[in-house]
Design a protein around this motif. Structure first.
Motif, mmCIF file in Angstrom:
data_model
loop_
_atom_site.group_PDB
_atom_site.id
_atom_site.type_symbol
_atom_site.label_atom_id
_atom_site.label_comp_id
_atom_site.label_asym_id
_atom_site.label_seq_id
_atom_site.Cartn_x
_atom_site.Cartn_y
_atom_site.Cartn_z
ATOM 1 N N UNK A 150 0.912 -1.320 0.061
ATOM 2 C CA UNK A 150 -0.063 0.168 0.009
ATOM 3 C C UNK A 150 0.853 1.419 -0.203
ATOM 4 N N UNK A 151 1.737 1.333 0.575
ATOM 5 C CA UNK A 151 2.791 2.262 0.806
ATOM 6 C C UNK A 151 3.546 2.608 -0.526
ATOM 7 N N UNK A 152 4.306 1.524 -1.152
ATOM 8 C CA UNK A 152 4.646 1.683 -2.521
ATOM 9 C C UNK A 152 3.744 2.164 -3.535
ATOM 10 N N UNK A 192 1.070 4.353 -3.097
ATOM 11 C CA UNK A 192 0.298 5.179 -2.586
ATOM 12 C C UNK A 192 -1.194 4.806 -2.468
#
Lengths: 680, 680
Positions: free
Chosen positions: A515-517, A519
């Motif tokens: 999810x972080x990668x 966005x």
């Protein structure tokens, strides 16, 4: 006639027993597998009336374990249990009995006997720690049908093969907060591991509060250290779980943190000692020729020994190349004066002096296998870490140590930070077929998985430790003969997700990273990719252009990937089965996988690109190209067109190269399929 | 002419400013929304050369915040930053300046000015805490294109509307370990909240080590308490984040834990005081007529006051029904002798005595709004919790308190444990259009979200606090006029997943629970179900047959569900848009959703059933039946057949009832669609 019947019966019994043994392996998700298990036809139903009583002079260990058992059982089964704590006035339907409270030494008895029938469960053990081991086994037996949860009727008699079943965690390269340690201790206990080896110092940081030498934590930890009270908290927490804590203060090498705080102990003057930010082997080394060094270590070890009740104290001693010793004229003069011919001899001199300090403190010195030199007292414990990768034979120093009369612990083969496969680690047999005398055999205490932390943070460390360490735990506990890889994998599937109930984050944090990668875009495509990619192994990750520092980002695609990439493991197995046996079922699985991957680039293109995933673009494109061509070949069973042959080769060549610190875990299978189809 | 041009220019500026304001709201995922933001055309590129310098006599708060900022920025952007710590010898390209170090009082200045241009970023603040607020704003501005990450050029001037922006966590009903508190403190700071109200005692446990009255933690905590050192650790951790810690020791009611340890303080003799395992309002109450009660509280508060540097000290004071007072003849005699006519007057007597004890300790007494009685000194802070549900007007006690001259804090409307919607909480405007004098206005300090923990464990607490509390934080910080729900939701989507980088588990733990519920089967169907189901609201969960205890399972399907069920929110909106405006795009979304749900039971049936999901079977079946019939109706635009009408009604009737402690969050939309189609 009677005789014949007897033989017939005997055969039957043998056959049944053998057959049932096979079945049993597949019926119960026990890990480590117990010594002896016999089934009966009972079922103990898990309902609100379940109660536990404790028979024995408990000092708290069994009570706490029983409470945790009830919480985990309740959450796992969904059953609202009436009595949330052990009962004292009457007998429970689970009765735990033990004789003595363990002082957590390597001589402690951890055996237990577990018996389950319809109405009663008994756990009997010599020690309270044995009772804990039995409770974990009982919990692993939880089973269910569509209406209820129950414990199946069995009788188990169990005890460990090795007395030392450890996990080392390096908290220097990346500091690991208390809660990371606690959850990993819980997980260790759940697979019956009993030693937490705490690698507390290294070039990248000194992680314990010292009141005697406060500059150590003040100047050499970036504020990331454990207070002495926190050390005691962890030692007590581990003790409650029946786990010993062995601290390591790594000397004389790996000493940048020591020397950042106290440069007067160094082997090289006018050197700018600072906390190291990179990984590797560095030059800063304590000066073994100065008396202040021993005074310092005497004071420090005296302080630290009081925090760690265990009888063993690890002084590291590894990877000292002695470069600064070579450059220091005083040290050279000292060596000449004392007839020390090599740096190794100088280090032995150092070790022997430490051994005396520790003996005074009632501690046994333990060190990495470099400490095993001719003059080293036999009271030292040799931690065998070097093997084939370091120019020795596999596990060689363990056997040499045992034969030379040292107690010894094996870590070679169990370096889980190297990201090697489950299969690799599980297949490491500490002793093998080597003939040892009884005494030599007893010298082999066991082993330790080592979690060096150059490339892990609290976000990812669990996924590097688990689930592989559960299989290693079985290697340390179970009989040598328990070594069926496929059966172990089946059991591990169950054990692995259940580690989540202990707070282990190895499964859940993958999606956090993805999810972080992205966005917070749809991560399904990256999940699919992560299931066929593995982080670069054996420290390759530090070699490809980027050099990681302690404060580099560790929430990249490679950090979401794990050893034994889920889909790759299946695919590789089925490709092998198909190519070797023309197995049609395997072919279907292979085709289905290729079909999925032939679409992966289409869905990848729906992700809005950013710099964290940009490089994956061509990777996914080539996966799709290769998959599509191979799929077409397998479906048509016709020779691949020349044009497609070229495209396939180009794609495979791209995919052979690492991308964003991962390697494609199906690449060999793709190549094999390609070669196979070219021969059609 | 000149005049006309000026007017034209003015109009243009106004229009641009107004227009850009609208745009700005949608361009930046800031939460809480700042006071004033002006864009420029710069871009500050985030690359390895980013450096931070600090201008001001920092005592560590800004340094630590800057280090954390660099770590989060690096992990978020994937950029390998060269300087992992603030630099001291030269100017950074991010320059943080402040004038004074905050002592964390309610009078502190938290304002800051942030300016971003191509090469430099400045954060200027009166206090170090203001600088922290600016750093969080900067981090929220992180943006990217396909090649790089950057900070967009803006100038922001910002300061809070209210000085008290709190989150209360109840650690009595379910103990929350240190790491749960730390991650929630980090999350609070990220949305500029500044008060952690620590509800430390209640019927279910006393959670602080007391050296003066050790039986409190020894007998009334099940071993689940914070040591005094841990209390200090949390207070310091919060202070580093610019967060005050207000402890609560709830008296004279909610006192089962107190009285389990010290029954001599009770209002009823010969009563079996034990730690309460259920939820609710219970009878055990301190005896306000005995001098030993005041001696005890004086000693205890003196001990506890030393652990909590904050000027405020919460004594609870809520929900005392005084049943044991009524039953106690001595207490009745005391009341007569002292002319105390009601239990409320007796409690006021008690409160006033506590107020004196606390004044001696330099603490301001704070209590739930029941303490606001005619004789209560005006130095007390009124914590307004009661409202419409408790027979008062919404937020009424806040306004009464302010008008009566008390400082006051609002929690009515912010009871996040009630599982109400984002929309509900965000729409609670503390003051509204009520006319207040300046002084009355100043009495309103702010508000607190309250996380009562009857139904949460460390596994689920984050998903009950976040993301709704971020919207509440905006209500407390931003101007009253910042109240556009749809715009807030857009920003919250971004803020929510970024909470994961602080360790918040509100997203990741859903799947953990679903894996546990299914015994690690494919969870996609249950994920789909969880996106249209919400846990029963307003404590209904305790009413349906099962009564939860503190040690009941909290890893059930309801625990995987959250308020504002993701798919339901979208569906309900689109159904409304379609029915009100015959919007065709909405119709497509509605049909797509129904299509998905019409298949949900098919996939549900592929799951091997166990007792934890058995009851969901008929739920999923009826969802599929209703969805299929409605979909058919919407597609054919024909009247639903009589047979299908019956089936639809039956299905909807089943779905109106709660199932496994959840309610179907699309039920009203399904009913509306059903009514609509019956009228075709």
């Amino acid at each position: 006639m009677k005789k014949n019947i007897f033989i017939l019966m005997l055969c039957n019994v043998l056959w049944l027993s053998c057959n049932s043994q096979t079945n049993i392996n597949e019926k119960y998700n026990l890990m480590p597998w117990p010594n002896d298990i016999i089934e009966n036809t009972s079922k103990f139903i898990i309902n609100s009336g379940i109660t536990i009583s404790i028979n024995g002079e408990d000092e708290g260990r069994v009570y706490k374990a029983a409470v945790n058992f009830l919480r985990r059982l309740s959450n796992r089964s969904g059953v609202f249990i009436d009595k949330g704590f052990p009962i004292t006035n009457e007998k429970g339907n689970i009765i735990i009995s033990f004789e003595t409270v363990s002082s957590l030494s390597i001589n402690d008895d951890e055996s237990y006997a577990l018996n389950i029938n319809n109405n009663t469960i008994t756990i009997k053990a010599k020690t309270d720690v044995g009772a804990l081991r039995g409770l974990e086994t009982l919990l692993q037996l939880t089973a269910n049908d569509d209406a209820k949860y129950y414990f199946p009727g069995v009788t188990i008699n169990d005890s460990p093969r090795f007395v030392w079943r450890g996990l080392m965690i390096d908290v220097s390269r990346h500091f690991q907060p208390i809660d990371v340690l606690k959850r990993n201790l819980r997980a260790m206990a759940s697979v019956k591991m009993n030693v937490f080896h705490w690698h507390l110092t290294d070039d990248q940081g000194f992680r314990v509060e010292s009141k005697v030498y406060p500059k150590l934590h003040q100047l050499a930890s970036d504020g990331l250290y454990y207070t002495q009270i926190q050390i005691k908290e962890i030692v007590n927490y581990a003790s409650d779980l029946g786990i010993r804590v062995v601290p390591e203060f790594d000397v004389p090498g790996h000493a940048s943190a020591f020397l950042t705080a106290y440069p007067e102990l160094s082997s090289k003057e006018d050197y700018n000692y600072t906390i190291e930010r990179y990984s590797g082997v560095f030059d800063p080394t304590l000066n073994p020729t100065k008396e202040i060094t021993y005074k310092f270590l005497d004071n420090l070890f005296t302080e630290m020994a009081s925090l760690f009740p265990d009888a063993y104290f690890h002084i590291g001693g590894d990877e000292n190349e002695g470069k600064h010793w070579d450059e220091n004229k005083d040290i050279q003069a000292f060596m000449t004066a004392n007839n020390l011919k090599t740096n190794h001899e100088l280090q032995t001199y150092f070790n022997i002096r430490l051994e005396k300090i520790l003996k005074k403190l009632n501690k046994n010195l333990m060190g990495w296998d470099e400490i095993m030199t001719p003059n080293m007292p036999k009271s030292a414990v040799i931690h065998a870490w070097r093997g084939e990768n370091e120019g020795l034979i596999k596990g060689g120093s363990l056997i040499s140590a045992a034969k030379a009369g040292y107690k010894t612990v094996l870590s070679n083969g169990f370096y889980i930070d190297r990201m090697q496969s489950l299969e690799y680690h599980y297949s490491v047999e500490p002793i093998g077929n080597i003939k040892l005398t009884e005494k030599e055999h007893a010298n082999i205490l066991g082993g330790e998985a080592t979690m060096w932390s150059e490339l892990v943070t609290p976000l990812t460390i669990d996924s590097r430790i688990w689930p592989r360490t559960a299989a290693i735990a079985e290697r340390f506990w179970s009989k040598k003969e328990v070594n069926n890889l496929e059966n172990m994998k089946l059991r591990l599937n169950d054990v692995s997700y259940k580690l989540e109930e202990l707070g282990i984050t190895h499964i859940r944090n993958r999606d956090v990273i993805l999810r972080s990668i992205t966005n917070n875009q749809d991560i399904s495509t990256l999940i699919d990719l992560s299931k066929i990619c593995e982080p670069l192994k054996i420290y390759e990750r530090n070699k490809n252009g980027v050099e990681y520092k302690t404060f580099s980002p560790f929430s990249l695609f490679a950090d979401a990937c794990v050893a034994d990439a889920e889909d790759a493991v299946i695919f590789n197995k089925e490709v092998k089965a198909y190519l070797e046996n023309s197995n049609n079922e395997s072919l279907e699985v292979v085709k289905k996988s290729l079909k999925k991957w032939s679409n992966i680039h289409n869905s990848f293109q729906e992700i809005k690109i950013n710099s964290k995933i940009k490089d994956l673009e061509s990777f996914s494109e080539n996966i799709s190209i290769a998959s599509e061509i191979l799929l077409m070949g397998l479906e048509t069973k016709k020779k691949i067109s020349l044009n497609n042959q070229t495209n396939l080769t180009l794609a495979i060549n791209v995919l052979k190269e690492p991308c964003m610190d991962v390697e494609l875990a199906i690449i060999e299978s793709l190549e094999k399929l390609s070669q196979f189809l070219l021969q059609v």
